[in-house]
Design a protein around this motif. Sequence first.
Motif, PDB file in Angstrom:
ATOM      1  N   ALA A  49      48.924   4.540 -72.017  1.00  0.00           N
ATOM      2  CA  ALA A  49      48.277   3.362 -71.759  1.00  0.00           C
ATOM      3  C   ALA A  49      48.954   1.969 -72.434  1.00  0.00           C
ATOM      4  CB  ALA A  49      46.781   3.326 -72.370  1.00  0.00           C
ATOM      5  N   LYS A 252      41.446   5.399 -67.057  1.00  0.00           N
ATOM      6  CA  LYS A 252      41.704   5.174 -68.224  1.00  0.00           C
ATOM      7  C   LYS A 252      41.690   4.025 -68.923  1.00  0.00           C
ATOM      8  CE  LYS A 252      46.686   4.735 -67.120  1.00  0.00           C
ATOM      9  NZ  LYS A 252      47.949   5.435 -67.098  1.00  0.00           N
ATOM     10  N   GLN A 253      40.940   3.084 -67.888  1.00  0.00           N
ATOM     11  CA  GLN A 253      40.584   1.569 -68.486  1.00  0.00           C
ATOM     12  C   GLN A 253      39.530   1.850 -69.647  1.00  0.00           C
ATOM     13  OE1 GLN A 253      41.831  -0.999 -67.215  1.00  0.00           O
ATOM     14  NE2 GLN A 253      40.884  -2.028 -68.940  1.00  0.00           N
ATOM     15  N   ARG A 256      41.886   1.886 -72.396  1.00  0.00           N
ATOM     16  CA  ARG A 256      42.307   0.317 -72.975  1.00  0.00           C
ATOM     17  C   ARG A 256      41.363  -0.308 -73.509  1.00  0.00           C
ATOM     18  NH1 ARG A 256      43.919   0.828 -67.005  1.00  0.00           N
ATOM     19  NH2 ARG A 256      46.268   1.530 -66.589  1.00  0.00           N
TER      20      ARG A 256
END
Length: 301
Positions: A49, A252-253, A256
Amino acid sequence: MRVTDLPTDLPGYEHIYSGKVRDLYAPVGDDGQVVDDQLLLVASNRLSAYDWMMSPEIPDKGAVLTRLSLWWFDQLADLVPNHVISTDVPDAVAGRAVLVRRLDMLKVEAIARAYLTGGGLEEYREKGSVSGVALPEGLVDGSKLPEPVFTPTTKAPVGEHDLPMSPDEVEAELGAEVAAEVSRLTRAILARGNEIAAERGILIADTKVEFGLSSEGTGGLVLADEVLTPDSSRFWPADLWEPGHPQPSYDKQFVRDWLTSPESGWDRKAGGPPPELPQHVVEQTRAKYVEAYERLTGETF
């Protein structure tokens, strides 16, 4: 880059490359020579990320992405051939590796967008377009586009940022005929993906796919790497879609968002490495990946 889950020994295979989240091995024949037309593609549990490798890794992530890609390859088989030869792999990487055809990979990241968000939204706000494609006025974060748009980028080395490519730059790199086919196929893959995902309550905002050319000289494009996974695409719950702000997602936000939250204490602009992911973030990230897999395929992971 931290590489923590590489198998130390894969009898019959030679390790040749490790990227951010995947590792490549070449089969070795009985004569001790490397088989030059095949590769073992291993999906790790690593997660990246903001161009940093996260620690710790996400349990089962590699297996989820491998199984989901194999499922999607079947759904897309009539659109484009893929690189998979076999899922008969060494026990040490069983479930998260596939034996594939070695291809001459195109030096373009093939990206298509069905909804406006992320980097595409930034360009739209500045220019009213995405990758040179003019869009209607009045769109906001999360707006559905009239039709999928091809928005390619360069393939930057690990640690560097991919850069947007104009249609002329893509043609210069690939040739007009191949460039047109990459654009068509990328948009078709996203459109097919959304047809199927919508029935399962998921919107696919955008996706990145990889293409190669077969060394066998057939001249046709072959779909490679992964396809329509939470790592290569933005998945949104359809029942929560509401244009005008960032959407909740299965990708995978989630990581983040934690990294940029006060809880992490990380100053991204300072240049230092991010903190360790707390256990609750690791567990919830794994759950997001598994939920996406189960909702799409109808199978229990």
